[in-house]
Scaffold this motif. Structure first.
Motif, mmCIF file in Angstrom:
data_model
loop_
_atom_site.group_PDB
_atom_site.id
_atom_site.type_symbol
_atom_site.label_atom_id
_atom_site.label_comp_id
_atom_site.label_asym_id
_atom_site.label_seq_id
_atom_site.Cartn_x
_atom_site.Cartn_y
_atom_site.Cartn_z
ATOM 1 N N GLU A 1 48.557 41.100 40.222
ATOM 2 C CA GLU A 1 48.559 42.286 41.075
ATOM 3 C C GLU A 1 47.401 43.191 40.690
ATOM 4 N N ALA B 1 55.760 43.145 41.680
ATOM 5 C CA ALA B 1 54.764 42.073 41.731
ATOM 6 C C ALA B 1 54.178 41.808 40.348
ATOM 7 N N THR B 2 53.986 42.855 39.548
ATOM 8 C CA THR B 2 53.479 42.662 38.191
ATOM 9 C C THR B 2 54.474 41.895 37.327
ATOM 10 N N ASP C 1 43.203 38.397 42.163
ATOM 11 C CA ASP C 1 44.437 38.761 42.839
ATOM 12 C C ASP C 1 44.717 37.778 43.966
ATOM 13 N N GLY D 1 49.146 48.324 41.930
ATOM 14 C CA GLY D 1 50.123 47.511 42.642
ATOM 15 C C GLY D 1 51.542 47.876 42.269
#
Length: 388
Positions: free
Chosen positions: A276, A284-285, A229, A280
């Motif tokens: 992520e 972001a993913t 990450d 998360g």
């Protein structure tokens, strides 16, 4: 008789101090290091100006990057300089494939031509057998042929056998079935001859080597691949890759195994793009998936592969850090829950004390107010199942 000559010595300009008046009424200048020099004043900021000149980014990834020349400005005294080209592949090795290795259609015939040639070869063999007198009587009667003279098997008959047999083998041996979503990559003695994407019964030169290629839209779900990450915590990520073969010549001949090459590119992209961690945000993913897709598509395009999507489908911590990260996550959730609960309790206590005071139900001094706040806080926290 000697004659003495008296000469007057006039000091050179560099020997006189600056500002000393001369006979002509002028003042001296700082001494010149080079005689007959002509100097121009150049602004200092122009000497240190470093602006890249106009460059054009190559359209093809395998085009060579040439330095751009920044031209000089009139009257500034600048000299041409070499600027650095900033392209999308700067600093990264670009795979280079033979430029002549590009997919092109191969020359094939309809399957009917192969069938006719094969039937003609069989008919030629039968006719030669009848001519040599070796055709069985039952076959002669079935074909209603006249009685053969029985010339025997001589050189002419063997030559006819060879020709008819070669025709039949070439006709039937070159038959191929083209299917939807499949292609043939043809080669002759190691040289690429073309690609067949047609469907149905076809006739292909039997001397050509055929290599099948799957050109359908395909998907591949990977096993757990090591990743990290944004903080460098080790993760295990499984990704779903949607791809297809766009250029069969480069995919089958330009690289040893294009599927293995795709897997290696996905692993290399995961090593460069932070993923992520579990739990998360979705944004972001999605951003990580878009970055992976762009990177893998750029790496696999030179070998004829077209990548549409690379999306993480399962993200988990590495077994070595999974227990510690799980405890940390539980502690963070617990701290967040306690913070929310405490804020709610404080708001409830404040509202209760304010109402009691404003309505005149009780008159409290500072000590009594503190005791009431403490008792209400204990009561509210106990009612929510949390220790005070």
């Amino acid at each position: 008789m000697s004659t003495s000559t008296t000469t007057s010595h006039t000091p050179e300009p560099e020997e006189l101090p600056e500002g000393t008046p001369l006979a002509t009424g002028t003042t001296t200048r700082p001494p010149r290091l080079i005689q007959n020099e002509v100097t121009t004043e150049i602004p200092v900021h122009l000497l240190f100006r470093d602006e890249p000149g106009p460059v054009s980014v190559p359209l093809k990834p395998d085009a060579p990057l040439k330095p751009a020349v920044v031209g000089r400005r009139q009257g500034t005294g600048e000299q041409p300089r070499l600027g650095h080209r900033a392209g999308p592949f700067r600093g990264r090795p670009v795979p280079r494939i033979d430029p002549e290795l590009v997919e092109r259609p191969a020359r094939v015939l309809p399957g009917a031509a192969g069938v006719f040639a094969g039937v003609g070869g069989i008919a030629g063999c039968l006719a030669t057998s009848w001519w040599a007198g070796v055709l069985p009587p039952l076959a002669v009667e079935a074909l209603r042929l006249p009685a053969a003279t029985g010339a025997g098997l001589g050189p002419e008959q063997w030559a006819a056998y060879a020709g008819a047999g070669a025709l039949g083998l070439a006709g039937f041996g070159g038959l191929a079935r083209g299917r939807t979503g499949r292609a043939f990559v043809l080669g002759l003695f190691g040289r690429y001859q073309g690609t067949v994407r047609r469907t149905g019964l076809l006739w292909v030169n039997p001397m050509l080597r055929r290599r099948r290629a799957d050109v359908r839209l395909r998907h591949w779900r990977s096993e757990a691949i090591p990743a990290a990450d944004a903080n460098g915590v080790a993760l295990r990520v499984a990704v779903l890759v949607v791809w297809r073969v766009r250029d069969t010549a480069r995919a089958l001949l330009g690289v040893e195994e294009h599927e293995r090459y795709l897997r290696e590119c996905v692993e290399a992209a995961l090593a460069r793009v932070p993923v992520e961690p579990p739990g998360g945000t979705r944004g972001a993913t999605d951003a990580a998936g878009e970055a992976l897709t762009r990177m893998v598509a750029a790496d696999t395009a030179p070998v004829g592969l077209e990548v549409f999507s690379v999306q993480p489908v399962r993200v988990e911590y590495d077994p070595e850090v999974a227990a510690a990260m799980h405890r940390r996550r539980i502690a963070a959730l617990d701290a967040q829950q306690r913070s929310v609960m405490l804020s709610s309790v404080v708001d409830s206590v404040e509202d209760t004390v304010t109402r009691l005071t404003v309505r005149g139900l009780v008159e409290l001094d500072d000590h009594e107010r503190g005791l009431l706040v403490r008792d209400l806080t204990v009561a509210f926290c106990s009612g929510r199942g949390e220790p005070a």
